[in-house]
Design a protein around this motif. Structure first.
Motif, PDB file in Angstrom:
ATOM      1  N   GLY A 103       0.658  -1.096   0.105  1.00  0.00           N
ATOM      2  CA  GLY A 103      -0.008   0.070   0.080  1.00  0.00           C
ATOM      3  C   GLY A 103       0.970   1.345  -0.022  1.00  0.00           C
ATOM      4  N   ARG A 104       1.976   1.237  -0.413  1.00  0.00           N
ATOM      5  CA  ARG A 104       3.098   2.383  -0.444  1.00  0.00           C
ATOM      6  C   ARG A 104       3.132   2.844  -1.752  1.00  0.00           C
ATOM      7  NH1 ARG A 104       1.799   3.118   4.518  1.00  0.00           N
ATOM      8  NH2 ARG A 104       3.231   2.226   6.147  1.00  0.00           N
ATOM      9  N   ALA A 262      10.234   5.479   4.926  1.00  0.00           N
ATOM     10  CA  ALA A 262      10.015   6.834   4.299  1.00  0.00           C
ATOM     11  C   ALA A 262       8.901   6.726   3.186  1.00  0.00           C
ATOM     12  CB  ALA A 262      11.388   7.411   3.700  1.00  0.00           C
ATOM     13  N   ALA A 263       8.508   5.580   2.587  1.00  0.00           N
ATOM     14  CA  ALA A 263       7.465   5.438   1.839  1.00  0.00           C
ATOM     15  C   ALA A 263       6.247   5.614   2.423  1.00  0.00           C
ATOM     16  CB  ALA A 263       7.561   4.014   1.279  1.00  0.00           C
ATOM     17  N   VAL A 264       5.267   6.107   1.784  1.00  0.00           N
ATOM     18  CA  VAL A 264       3.878   6.652   2.334  1.00  0.00           C
ATOM     19  C   VAL A 264       2.826   6.058   1.470  1.00  0.00           C
ATOM     20  CG1 VAL A 264       4.929   8.836   3.004  1.00  0.00           C
ATOM     21  CG2 VAL A 264       3.700   8.609   0.735  1.00  0.00           C
ATOM     22  N   SER A 265       1.593   5.897   2.183  1.00  0.00           N
ATOM     23  CA  SER A 265       0.337   5.554   1.309  1.00  0.00           C
ATOM     24  C   SER A 265      -0.131   6.889   0.775  1.00  0.00           C
ATOM     25  CB  SER A 265      -0.331   4.693   2.370  1.00  0.00           C
ATOM     26  OG  SER A 265      -1.079   5.760   3.205  1.00  0.00           O
ATOM     27  N   PRO A 266      -1.119   6.484  -0.140  1.00  0.00           N
ATOM     28  CA  PRO A 266      -2.072   7.475  -0.450  1.00  0.00           C
ATOM     29  C   PRO A 266      -2.989   8.240   0.481  1.00  0.00           C
ATOM     30  CG  PRO A 266      -2.358   5.673  -2.209  1.00  0.00           C
ATOM     31  CD  PRO A 266      -1.653   5.143  -0.795  1.00  0.00           C
ATOM     32  N   PHE A 267      -3.213   7.569   1.614  1.00  0.00           N
ATOM     33  CA  PHE A 267      -3.976   8.134   2.769  1.00  0.00           C
ATOM     34  C   PHE A 267      -2.936   9.411   3.376  1.00  0.00           C
ATOM     35  CE2 PHE A 267      -6.143   4.106   2.755  1.00  0.00           C
ATOM     36  CZ  PHE A 267      -7.472   4.688   2.332  1.00  0.00           C
ATOM     37  N   VAL A 284      -3.509  -3.494  -6.606  1.00  0.00           N
ATOM     38  CA  VAL A 284      -2.402  -3.760  -5.844  1.00  0.00           C
ATOM     39  C   VAL A 284      -2.291  -2.794  -4.623  1.00  0.00           C
ATOM     40  CG1 VAL A 284       0.311  -3.725  -6.055  1.00  0.00           C
ATOM     41  CG2 VAL A 284      -1.354  -4.371  -8.322  1.00  0.00           C
ATOM     42  N   GLY A 285      -2.207  -3.423  -3.515  1.00  0.00           N
ATOM     43  CA  GLY A 285      -2.230  -2.589  -2.347  1.00  0.00           C
ATOM     44  C   GLY A 285      -3.466  -2.659  -1.655  1.00  0.00           C
ATOM     45  N   LYS A 286      -4.653  -3.196  -2.031  1.00  0.00           N
ATOM     46  CA  LYS A 286      -5.937  -2.911  -1.517  1.00  0.00           C
ATOM     47  C   LYS A 286      -5.986  -3.286  -0.079  1.00  0.00           C
ATOM     48  CE  LYS A 286     -10.839  -3.496  -2.500  1.00  0.00           C
ATOM     49  NZ  LYS A 286     -11.827  -4.209  -3.579  1.00  0.00           N
ATOM     50  N   ARG A 287      -5.446  -4.613   0.031  1.00  0.00           N
ATOM     51  CA  ARG A 287      -5.436  -5.165   1.316  1.00  0.00           C
ATOM     52  C   ARG A 287      -5.030  -4.299   2.431  1.00  0.00           C
ATOM     53  NH1 ARG A 287      -5.751 -10.384  -1.534  1.00  0.00           N
ATOM     54  NH2 ARG A 287      -3.499  -9.938  -1.741  1.00  0.00           N
ATOM     55  N   ALA A 288      -3.819  -3.796   2.123  1.00  0.00           N
ATOM     56  CA  ALA A 288      -2.900  -3.150   3.098  1.00  0.00           C
ATOM     57  C   ALA A 288      -3.417  -1.827   3.148  1.00  0.00           C
ATOM     58  CB  ALA A 288      -1.443  -2.782   2.281  1.00  0.00           C
ATOM     59  N   LEU A 289      -4.185  -1.078   2.343  1.00  0.00           N
ATOM     60  CA  LEU A 289      -4.795   0.202   2.343  1.00  0.00           C
ATOM     61  C   LEU A 289      -6.152   0.074   3.051  1.00  0.00           C
ATOM     62  CD1 LEU A 289      -4.004   1.573  -1.169  1.00  0.00           C
ATOM     63  CD2 LEU A 289      -3.247   2.342   0.993  1.00  0.00           C
ATOM     64  N   ALA A 291      -6.588  -2.105   5.573  1.00  0.00           N
ATOM     65  CA  ALA A 291      -6.173  -2.167   7.085  1.00  0.00           C
ATOM     66  C   ALA A 291      -5.759  -0.951   7.564  1.00  0.00           C
ATOM     67  CB  ALA A 291      -4.806  -3.389   7.035  1.00  0.00           C
ATOM     68  N   GLU A 292      -4.952  -0.104   6.829  1.00  0.00           N
ATOM     69  CA  GLU A 292      -4.536   1.183   7.270  1.00  0.00           C
ATOM     70  C   GLU A 292      -5.673   2.033   7.428  1.00  0.00           C
ATOM     71  OE1 GLU A 292      -2.065   5.167   5.785  1.00  0.00           O
ATOM     72  OE2 GLU A 292      -1.891   3.173   4.780  1.00  0.00           O
ATOM     73  N   LYS A 293      -6.839   1.906   6.436  1.00  0.00           N
ATOM     74  CA  LYS A 293      -8.183   2.839   6.806  1.00  0.00           C
ATOM     75  C   LYS A 293      -8.591   2.506   8.090  1.00  0.00           C
ATOM     76  CE  LYS A 293     -11.422   5.305   4.963  1.00  0.00           C
ATOM     77  NZ  LYS A 293     -11.160   6.748   4.721  1.00  0.00           N
TER      78      LYS A 293
END
Length: 395
Positions: A103-104, A262-267, A284-289, A291-293
């Motif tokens: 999710g980065r 240092a990498a960031v998510s869209p959030f 790509v990254g949906k599960r991680a994003l 979880a972050e949400k």
């Protein structure tokens, strides 16, 4: 006697270079993806005001452009990016991000849907290897087509009037993020209504052999309408006012970050609105994003308005005036001549991201060969400081 020969750096010239070079009175060149690119022509201030009160022209040819075609192009594009592209119709563009499995964010930019299974992804960084890896199992063809297109960004309140004066038919009916293709003087044009200034504006694409014709035609039609060339220094000013983030300035692409943290998510980059967690298909990254949400982000890049007139690049923010509770730091900053405000982007904890939240900022600046320190108030703001109705309004 020692003779030193200074060699001209080996940089490529965009198709517009022959028209641009005579106007570079300050020789203000910078490198952009291996090309000569103007940082300024005469002064960033005059170019800034041309954008906000007339129209400006910026050479966007060095943008990296990837063609995505094939039987599975639509399915792959929707798998690649965070936006729900099933809602994006052909001949329409969309702003989006693309991430890794964690999710980065690798980068963000625009994707053009030119047909049901024909897309053009615009990037600032080279992404071909990543795109190839992500496309495993999809029946798609991905190729870099950067040098097959030459482009100018025409931005400002007079931009539509100038295109009409050029003879572009139907430009008044093109909606925000719409795309059209037409012919002018027997030459092919692709025009999209987008840009990096937050104002009314368009990007005009032609074949490289027609680049000088486009430049001359555009400036001939635009001369009565306060048209001027613009470099990257003025562009940086207007994009901050508009709230647009810039890779390697406001965030680091996940594949370029030395430290994983240092990498960031869209959030965290403040563009969570373009994450389509509700779209039916996986991306790509949906599960991680997701979880972050659910758990919350480490920080959010927001806009801040700062007391006084001292710009605050790389400044630290605090919850208290003594500066004992550190919150984050600024990435981009400027004094806005148009808005008459001291603006910046800043990474802060989510608890401080609500507009109106008061914080303190420590600014260091040079003054008469001394370094001065200023500790002043600042307030969280919507990062889109400049958002005039004309940006999206129809003629």
């Amino acid at each position: 006697m020692t003779h030193v020969q200074y060699l001209k750096p080996f940089l490529k010239e965009t198709p517009f270079h022959a028209a641009i070079e005579p106007l570079m009175h300050g020789n203000g060149w910078v490198r952009w993806q291996g090309y000569y690119s103007p940082a300024f022509y005469d002064s960033e201030q005059s170019e800034y005001f041309a954008t906000r009160h007339g129209a400006s022209v910026y050479d966007v040819s060095p943008l990296i452009k990837y063609s995505i075609t094939g039987k599975d192009a639509a399915r792959f594009a929707n798998f690649l990016v965070t936006r729900d592209l099933t809602k994006v119709k052909p001949m329409t563009a969309a702003y989006t991000a693309w991430c890794d499995d964690d999710g980065r964010m690798l980068e963000e930019g625009t994707i053009f849907r030119l047909g049901e299974n024909e897309f053009l992804l615009n990037a600032a960084l080279h992404q071909l290897h990543w795109l190839g890896d992500a496309a495993y199992g999809f029946d798609v063809k991905i190729e870099e087509v950067s040098e097959t297109l030459a482009g100018l960004s025409l931005q400002g309140p007079n931009s539509r009037t100038i295109l009409q004066a050029m003879g572009v038919k139907g430009i008044e009916a093109l909606p925000h993020f719409g795309i059209m293709e037409t012919q002018l003087d027997g030459r092919w044009l692709r025009i999209d209504r987008a840009g990096f200034t937050g104002d009314l504006g368009y990007e005009i694409w032609v074949k490289p052999q027609d680049a000088l014709w486009l430049w001359e035609t555009l400036f001939r039609a635009g001369t009565p309408h306060k048209i001027a060339p613009m470099g990257s220094l003025a562009l940086d000013m207007v994009r901050i006012e508009a709230g647009f983030i810039l890779v390697d300035v406001d965030y680091i692409g996940a594949k370029h970050a030395v430290r994983p943290t240092a990498a960031v998510s869209p959030f965290e980059a403040g563009i969570g609105w373009c994450v389509g967690l509700k779209k039916d298909s996986y991306f790509v990254g949906k599960r991680a994003l997701a979880a972050e949400k659910e758990r919350g982000s480490r920080h959010i890049l927001i806009g801040i308005e700062i007391e006084g007139r001292k710009p605050a690049p790389g400044a630290f923010l605090y919850a208290d005036k003594p500066g004992k509770v550190e919150l984050g730091l600024t990435t981009s900053a400027m004094w806005s001549p148009h808005l008459k405000k001291n603006l910046a982007f800043a990474k802060v904890p989510p608890a401080y991201a609500k507009p109106g939240t008061e914080m303190w900022i420590e600014i260091w600046y040079g003054k008469e060969q001394k370094i001065e320190r200023s500790m002043v108030k600042c307030w969280a703001r919507n990062r889109m400081f400049f958002d005039p109705p004309r940006k999206k309004a129809m003629a």
